[in-house]
Design a protein around this motif. Structure first.
Motif, mmCIF file in Angstrom:
data_model
loop_
_atom_site.group_PDB
_atom_site.id
_atom_site.type_symbol
_atom_site.label_atom_id
_atom_site.label_comp_id
_atom_site.label_asym_id
_atom_site.label_seq_id
_atom_site.Cartn_x
_atom_site.Cartn_y
_atom_site.Cartn_z
ATOM 1 N N HIS A 295 45.835 33.002 34.073
ATOM 2 C CA HIS A 295 44.764 33.472 33.527
ATOM 3 C C HIS A 295 43.382 32.661 33.836
ATOM 4 C CE1 HIS A 295 42.092 35.817 31.092
ATOM 5 N NE2 HIS A 295 41.859 34.642 30.300
ATOM 6 N N TYR A 296 43.471 31.473 33.506
ATOM 7 C CA TYR A 296 42.218 30.626 33.653
ATOM 8 C C TYR A 296 42.119 30.401 35.272
ATOM 9 C CZ TYR A 296 41.629 30.033 28.532
ATOM 10 O OH TYR A 296 41.419 30.111 27.270
ATOM 11 N N LYS B 249 42.555 32.549 37.556
ATOM 12 C CA LYS B 249 41.810 33.743 37.811
ATOM 13 C C LYS B 249 40.596 33.912 37.599
ATOM 14 C CE LYS B 249 45.989 36.675 38.339
ATOM 15 N NZ LYS B 249 46.865 37.647 37.790
ATOM 16 N N LEU B 250 40.108 33.563 36.286
ATOM 17 C CA LEU B 250 38.801 33.486 35.820
ATOM 18 C C LEU B 250 37.918 32.559 36.601
ATOM 19 C CD1 LEU B 250 39.080 33.359 32.002
ATOM 20 C CD2 LEU B 250 38.039 35.008 33.421
ATOM 21 N N VAL C 91 38.436 31.882 39.724
ATOM 22 C CA VAL C 91 38.273 32.262 41.135
ATOM 23 C C VAL C 91 37.273 33.470 41.012
ATOM 24 C CG1 VAL C 91 39.257 34.135 42.598
ATOM 25 C CG2 VAL C 91 40.544 32.109 42.080
ATOM 26 N N GLN C 92 37.107 34.196 39.636
ATOM 27 C CA GLN C 92 35.905 35.279 39.733
ATOM 28 C C GLN C 92 34.683 34.350 39.566
ATOM 29 O OE1 GLN C 92 37.461 37.508 35.996
ATOM 30 N NE2 GLN C 92 38.447 38.876 37.326
ATOM 31 N N VAL C 93 34.605 33.584 38.767
ATOM 32 C CA VAL C 93 33.369 32.657 38.713
ATOM 33 C C VAL C 93 32.917 32.155 40.102
ATOM 34 C CG1 VAL C 93 32.034 30.662 37.867
ATOM 35 C CG2 VAL C 93 33.490 32.223 36.205
ATOM 36 N N LYS C 94 33.881 31.624 40.868
ATOM 37 C CA LYS C 94 33.503 31.146 42.174
ATOM 38 C C LYS C 94 32.976 32.260 43.199
ATOM 39 C CE LYS C 94 36.648 27.215 41.945
ATOM 40 N NZ LYS C 94 37.820 26.507 42.613
ATOM 41 N N MET C 95 33.698 33.617 42.967
ATOM 42 C CA MET C 95 33.261 34.689 43.845
ATOM 43 C C MET C 95 31.711 35.297 43.202
ATOM 44 S SD MET C 95 36.676 36.999 44.320
ATOM 45 C CE MET C 95 35.979 38.264 43.045
ATOM 46 N N ASN C 96 31.551 35.060 41.954
ATOM 47 C CA ASN C 96 30.114 35.582 41.368
ATOM 48 C C ASN C 96 29.189 34.391 42.095
ATOM 49 O OD1 ASN C 96 30.839 37.605 40.145
ATOM 50 N ND2 ASN C 96 31.321 36.467 38.137
#
Length: 146
Positions: free
Chosen positions: A118-119, A121-122, A124-129
C-alpha cells in the motif's frame, strides 16, 4: 500580465512540490522503513522458530543470553523446549508452541507485506504527481520563453 501569471503559477507549482509532495514522499519512505524493520523482526522470529523446531529432538536444554540493554546480558537456561513467548503488541507476551508461533508470524508477515505494498503504491502516486507538476512547469516555461 500573462508573463506575471506564468511566473506566479510556476512559483506556486514549485512551492507545492517542495512543501507538500516532497514532504509527503519523505513521510511515506519513513513509514516504509519502519515497516521493513518490523517485517525483518517477524522474519527473524520465523527463522528462529524453524531452527528451534529442528533442534527440538536433539537437546533438552538451551543456554541463552538476553540483552538487557546497554550491552548488558543476562545468562539463562531454557528447559522447556515446546514454548516460545511472542510479543503480540503493547509489550504483551503470549506463550505459544512452535507451530502456533510460526503461524502467527506468517499472519503478521502477510499483513506487513500488504501494508508495505500500500505504501509503495502511495509513493508511486506521489512521484507521479511530482513528475506531472514538473512537466507542467516545463510547459509553462516553454510558453513563457516563446
Amino acid at each position: 500580465m500573462a508573463e506575471k501569471l506564468n511566473k506566479n503559477k510556476i512559483e506556486e507549482y514549485e512551492n507545492f512540490i517542495e512543501k507538500k509532495l516532497k514532504r509527503d514522499l519523505a513521510e511515506i519512505e519513513e513509514i516504509l522503513e519502519k515497516k521493513y524493520e518490523n517485517y525483518s523482526h517477524w522474519a527473524d522470529l520465523k527463522s528462529l522458530i524453524q531452527g528451534l523446531k529442528l533442534q527440538q529432538n536433539e537437546e533438552k536444554e538451551y543456554d541463552i543470553a538476553v540483552d538487557m540493554g546497554c550491552s548488558v546480558f543476562a545468562h539463562g537456561r531454557i528447559e522447556e523446549e515446546n514454548v516460545v513467548f511472542v510479543n503480540i503488541g503493547c509489550e504483551c507476551y503470549l506463550p505459544m508452541d512452535y507451530n502456533e508461533a510460526s503461524k502467527y508470524a506468517d499472519i503478521r508477515i502477510k499483513v506487513i507485506e500488504r501494508e508495505m505494498e500500500h505504501y509503495r503504491k502511495l509513493a508511486v502516486q506521489v512521484k507521479m504527481n511530482i513528475k506531472l507538476f514538473l512537466l507542467a512547469i516545463e510547459e509553462l516555461n516553454t510558453n513563457f520563453n516563446n
